[in-house]
Design an enzyme around this catalytic site. Structure first.
Site, PDB file in Angstrom:
ATOM      1  N   SER A 126      14.886  35.341 -11.795  1.00  0.00           N
ATOM      2  CA  SER A 126      16.273  35.579 -12.187  1.00  0.00           C
ATOM      3  C   SER A 126      17.202  34.640 -11.435  1.00  0.00           C
ATOM      4  CB  SER A 126      16.622  37.021 -11.817  1.00  0.00           C
ATOM      5  OG  SER A 126      18.006  37.231 -11.881  1.00  0.00           O
ATOM      6  N   TYR A 150      16.789  44.596  -5.630  1.00  0.00           N
ATOM      7  CA  TYR A 150      16.246  44.010  -6.870  1.00  0.00           C
ATOM      8  C   TYR A 150      16.062  42.494  -6.701  1.00  0.00           C
ATOM      9  CZ  TYR A 150      16.245  41.833 -11.477  1.00  0.00           C
ATOM     10  OH  TYR A 150      15.945  41.029 -12.552  1.00  0.00           O
ATOM     11  N   LYS A 154      12.544  39.821  -6.555  1.00  0.00           N
ATOM     12  CA  LYS A 154      12.314  38.554  -7.272  1.00  0.00           C
ATOM     13  C   LYS A 154      12.007  37.430  -6.273  1.00  0.00           C
ATOM     14  CE  LYS A 154      12.941  40.113 -11.437  1.00  0.00           C
ATOM     15  NZ  LYS A 154      11.746  40.347 -12.263  1.00  0.00           N
TER      16      LYS A 154
HETATM   17  P1  NAD Z   1      13.067  45.888 -19.753  1.00  0.00           P
HETATM   18  O1  NAD Z   1      13.290  47.032 -18.829  1.00  0.00           O
HETATM   19  O2  NAD Z   1      13.514  46.037 -21.169  1.00  0.00           O
HETATM   20  O3  NAD Z   1      11.525  45.487 -19.754  1.00  0.00           O
HETATM   21  C1  NAD Z   1      10.689  45.700 -18.640  1.00  0.00           C
HETATM   22  C2  NAD Z   1       9.462  46.472 -19.129  1.00  0.00           C
HETATM   23  O4  NAD Z   1       8.555  46.686 -18.042  1.00  0.00           O
HETATM   24  C3  NAD Z   1       9.825  47.854 -19.704  1.00  0.00           C
HETATM   25  O5  NAD Z   1       9.238  47.986 -20.980  1.00  0.00           O
HETATM   26  C4  NAD Z   1       9.215  48.840 -18.690  1.00  0.00           C
HETATM   27  O6  NAD Z   1       8.786  50.028 -19.328  1.00  0.00           O
HETATM   28  C5  NAD Z   1       8.072  48.024 -18.113  1.00  0.00           C
HETATM   29  N1  NAD Z   1       7.664  48.390 -16.760  1.00  0.00           N
HETATM   30  C6  NAD Z   1       8.459  48.588 -15.680  1.00  0.00           C
HETATM   31  N2  NAD Z   1       7.716  48.872 -14.590  1.00  0.00           N
HETATM   32  C7  NAD Z   1       6.408  48.847 -14.988  1.00  0.00           C
HETATM   33  C8  NAD Z   1       5.164  49.063 -14.335  1.00  0.00           C
HETATM   34  N3  NAD Z   1       5.112  49.377 -13.032  1.00  0.00           N
HETATM   35  N4  NAD Z   1       4.030  48.976 -15.064  1.00  0.00           N
HETATM   36  C9  NAD Z   1       4.061  48.674 -16.378  1.00  0.00           C
HETATM   37  N5  NAD Z   1       5.219  48.461 -17.052  1.00  0.00           N
HETATM   38  C10 NAD Z   1       6.366  48.548 -16.371  1.00  0.00           C
HETATM   39  O7  NAD Z   1      13.750  44.597 -19.092  1.00  0.00           O
HETATM   40  P2  NAD Z   1      13.967  43.125 -19.669  1.00  0.00           P
HETATM   41  O8  NAD Z   1      15.425  42.909 -19.765  1.00  0.00           O
HETATM   42  O9  NAD Z   1      13.113  42.904 -20.837  1.00  0.00           O
HETATM   43  O10 NAD Z   1      13.460  42.277 -18.430  1.00  0.00           O
HETATM   44  C11 NAD Z   1      12.162  41.752 -18.354  1.00  0.00           C
HETATM   45  C12 NAD Z   1      11.993  41.039 -17.032  1.00  0.00           C
HETATM   46  O11 NAD Z   1      12.981  40.019 -16.914  1.00  0.00           O
HETATM   47  C13 NAD Z   1      12.169  41.937 -15.802  1.00  0.00           C
HETATM   48  O12 NAD Z   1      11.232  41.553 -14.824  1.00  0.00           O
HETATM   49  C14 NAD Z   1      13.573  41.620 -15.350  1.00  0.00           C
HETATM   50  O13 NAD Z   1      13.736  41.839 -13.962  1.00  0.00           O
HETATM   51  C15 NAD Z   1      13.677  40.153 -15.690  1.00  0.00           C
HETATM   52  N6  NAD Z   1      15.067  39.699 -15.866  1.00  0.00           N
HETATM   53  C16 NAD Z   1      15.879  40.339 -16.767  1.00  0.00           C
HETATM   54  C17 NAD Z   1      17.201  39.940 -16.899  1.00  0.00           C
HETATM   55  C18 NAD Z   1      18.133  40.651 -17.871  1.00  0.00           C
HETATM   56  O14 NAD Z   1      19.343  40.541 -17.711  1.00  0.00           O
HETATM   57  N7  NAD Z   1      17.628  41.364 -18.877  1.00  0.00           N
HETATM   58  C19 NAD Z   1      17.715  38.894 -16.124  1.00  0.00           C
HETATM   59  C20 NAD Z   1      16.854  38.244 -15.231  1.00  0.00           C
HETATM   60  C21 NAD Z   1      15.532  38.662 -15.109  1.00  0.00           C
HETATM   61  N1  UFG Z   2      31.002  43.173 -16.314  1.00  0.00           N
HETATM   62  C1  UFG Z   2      32.149  43.900 -16.550  1.00  0.00           C
HETATM   63  N2  UFG Z   2      32.017  45.175 -17.015  1.00  0.00           N
HETATM   64  C2  UFG Z   2      30.808  45.767 -17.233  1.00  0.00           C
HETATM   65  C3  UFG Z   2      29.633  45.010 -16.981  1.00  0.00           C
HETATM   66  C4  UFG Z   2      29.769  43.718 -16.506  1.00  0.00           C
HETATM   67  O1  UFG Z   2      33.258  43.407 -16.371  1.00  0.00           O
HETATM   68  O2  UFG Z   2      30.758  46.938 -17.630  1.00  0.00           O
HETATM   69  C5  UFG Z   2      31.128  41.765 -15.857  1.00  0.00           C
HETATM   70  C6  UFG Z   2      30.515  41.499 -14.489  1.00  0.00           C
HETATM   71  O3  UFG Z   2      31.456  41.728 -13.481  1.00  0.00           O
HETATM   72  C7  UFG Z   2      30.099  40.025 -14.632  1.00  0.00           C
HETATM   73  C8  UFG Z   2      29.748  39.878 -16.110  1.00  0.00           C
HETATM   74  O4  UFG Z   2      30.395  40.964 -16.766  1.00  0.00           O
HETATM   75  O5  UFG Z   2      31.207  39.196 -14.359  1.00  0.00           O
HETATM   76  C9  UFG Z   2      28.256  39.956 -16.385  1.00  0.00           C
HETATM   77  O6  UFG Z   2      27.727  41.139 -15.799  1.00  0.00           O
HETATM   78  P1  UFG Z   2      26.253  41.671 -16.128  1.00  0.00           P
HETATM   79  O7  UFG Z   2      26.072  42.953 -15.407  1.00  0.00           O
HETATM   80  O8  UFG Z   2      26.024  41.660 -17.596  1.00  0.00           O
HETATM   81  O9  UFG Z   2      25.306  40.529 -15.539  1.00  0.00           O
HETATM   82  P2  UFG Z   2      25.189  39.964 -14.058  1.00  0.00           P
HETATM   83  O10 UFG Z   2      25.537  38.515 -14.130  1.00  0.00           O
HETATM   84  O11 UFG Z   2      25.910  40.775 -13.079  1.00  0.00           O
HETATM   85  O12 UFG Z   2      23.633  40.165 -13.776  1.00  0.00           O
HETATM   86  C10 UFG Z   2      22.631  39.855 -14.743  1.00  0.00           C
HETATM   87  C11 UFG Z   2      21.440  40.807 -14.592  1.00  0.00           C
HETATM   88  C12 UFG Z   2      20.745  40.567 -13.296  1.00  0.00           C
HETATM   89  C13 UFG Z   2      20.370  39.135 -13.176  1.00  0.00           C
HETATM   90  C14 UFG Z   2      21.563  38.254 -13.351  1.00  0.00           C
HETATM   91  C15 UFG Z   2      21.115  36.831 -13.358  1.00  0.00           C
HETATM   92  O13 UFG Z   2      21.871  42.139 -14.649  1.00  0.00           O
HETATM   93  O14 UFG Z   2      19.551  41.311 -13.282  1.00  0.00           O
HETATM   94  O15 UFG Z   2      22.205  38.542 -14.596  1.00  0.00           O
HETATM   95  O16 UFG Z   2      22.178  35.978 -13.495  1.00  0.00           O
HETATM   96  F1  UFG Z   2      19.833  38.917 -11.960  1.00  0.00           F
END
Ligand code: NAD
Ligand code: UFG
Length: 339
Positions: A126, A150, A154
């Site tokens: 991330s 969190y 990572k």
């Molecule tokens: P998500 O929660 O939709 O998907 C994660 C999946 O992993 C879920 O289906 C959950 O049931 C499963 N899971 C969690 N713990 C587990 C375990 N111990 N064993 C087996 N399955 C398990 O999230 P996502 O948005 O699809 O994110 C996928 C990956 O990308 C995550 O590692 C997340 O940290 C990373 N990531 C997401 C974002 C974002 O904003 N969505 C940003 C950066 C990184």
């Molecule tokens: N924000 C609001 N109101 C809300 C939610 C978010 O104003 O209800 C704003 C936040 O302050 C930020 C922007 O919208 O300025 C984006 O916020 P998000 O929560 O959507 O995303 P972040 O950038 O904070 O974090 C996300 C994921 C993290 C990941 C990161 C990587 O949640 O897991 O992107 O850039 F690590």
């Protein structure tokens, strides 16, 4: 014969989209997910969209024996590792659970991979590992740090993977640092389905648009950005998933650890997103300005040049696609997969 890929967390938001694209690219897909934050309905829909089968195991990565049984049954060419917990705020309340699920889960996975001689992995890292970057756009060689449990999971997992690649040079590891994934598949059949109150901006806005939430709280309008609200690099989930398929296709030619930013290189503010969503959906998004959210940074966007070069990949979808596709998914499935 087609290559077989294990997708951990494949029932989740990014995992389901990537599974779909892997199937379309001719890979066989096996999913392991404990369904702690997802529904198996996402995979059923991927099967319908592709007219292909996904072998699914409801298994927790912290269960080494159950994981080993899957590796005994299948010879995998590579693993795409999404499984983990991802709520930043929650990670400060229950850090032990985050360290256990994310770090111990990953160690178990890698031990099983080592044991069964599958040493190719693509990992969901991330942009959070850049902490509060000194400048933007962010390049892969910027210093890394974490401000919450969190983010630390990572960071630690990246380090664990680097150590393993040093200890055993057969490992081929791609660390993909995502910026802000949004959007949904163009069919409107699969998308992001957060449990409870969404933490992230885009699902929150779309729930206001569909009438499920009253108004958006904008976390601060006094940042040093053009309109004072936070700026992020939003990337369409299908573009992001496509980068995973390319990483799998190229991984045999990549030695050791390859670290890549996945973003578009463009930043949009919170108010840009609100305005664009209003235009795309035809709905008014009520919002109020509230205090900054602790831990948030002013701006964050990627320099995606390295991923462009190494993977011959580029994000192709713009803000309109992100909003149209989110809105199609949200309006067709107002209650997510329970609709
Ligand atoms: P998500 O929660 O939709 O998907 C994660 C999946 O992993 C879920 O289906 C959950 O049931 C499963 N899971 C969690 N713990 C587990 C375990 N111990 N064993 C087996 N399955 C398990 O999230 P996502 O948005 O699809 O994110 C996928 C990956 O990308 C995550 O590692 C997340 O940290 C990373 N990531 C997401 C974002 C974002 O904003 N969505 C940003 C950066 C990184
Ligand atoms: N924000 C609001 N109101 C809300 C939610 C978010 O104003 O209800 C704003 C936040 O302050 C930020 C922007 O919208 O300025 C984006 O916020 P998000 O929560 O959507 O995303 P972040 O950038 O904070 O974090 C996300 C994921 C993290 C990941 C990161 C990587 O949640 O897991 O992107 O850039 F690590």
């Amino acid at each position: 014969m087609s290559q077989k890929i294990l997708v951990t967390g494949g029932a989740g938001y990014i995992g389901s989209h990537t599974s779909l694209l892997l199937l379309e690219a001719g890979f066989e897909v096996v999913v392991v997910d404990n369904l702690s934050n997802s529904s198996v309905e996402s995979l059923r829909r991927v099967e319908k969209l592709t007219d292909q089968f996904i072998r699914f195991y409801k298994v927790d990565l912290t269960n080494f024996d159950a994981l080993s049984d899957i590796f005994k049954e299948h010879q995998f060419d590579a693993v795409v590792h999404f499984a983990g917990l991802k709520a930043v705020g929650e990670s400060s309340q229950i850090p032990l659970t985050y360290y256990e699920q994310n770090i111990y889960g990953t160690i178990n996975l890698m031990k099983a991979m080592q044991k069964f001689n599958c040493k190719r992995i693509v990992f969901s890292s991330s942009a959070t590992v850049y902490g509060d970057p000194a400048s933007v756009p962010i390049k892969e060689d910027f210093p890394i740090s974490a401000t919450n449990p969190y983010g630390r999971t990572k960071l630690f997992i990246e380090e664990i993977m680097r150590d393993q690649a040093i200890a055993d040079s057969d490992w081929q590891i791609v660390l993909l640092r995502y910026f802000n994934p949004v959007g949904a598949h163009k069919s409107g059949q699969i998308g992001e389905d957060p449990q409870g109150i969404p933490n992230n901006l885009m699902p929150f806005i779309s729930q206001v648009a569909v009438g499920k939430r009253e108004k958006l709280s904008v976390f601060g309008n006094d940042y040093p950005t053009p309109d004072g609200t936070g700026v992020r690099d939003y990337i369409h989930v299908v573009d992001l998933s496509d980068a995973h398929v390319k990483a799998i296709q190229k991984i045999t030619g990549l030695l050791g650890v390859t670290t890549l930013n996945l973003g578009t290189g463009k930043g949009y503010s919170v108010l840009d997103m609100v305005k664009a969503f209003e235009k795309g959906s035809g709905k008014t998004i009520a919002y109020e300005i509230v205090d900054r959210r602790p831990g948030d940074i002013a701006e964050c966007w990627a320099d995606p040049a390295l991923a462009n070069k190494v993977l011959s990949w580029k994000a192709t979808k713009g803000l309109d696609d992100m909003i149209d596709d989110t809105w199609r998914w949200q309006s067709q499935n107002p209650l997510g997969y329970d609709s």
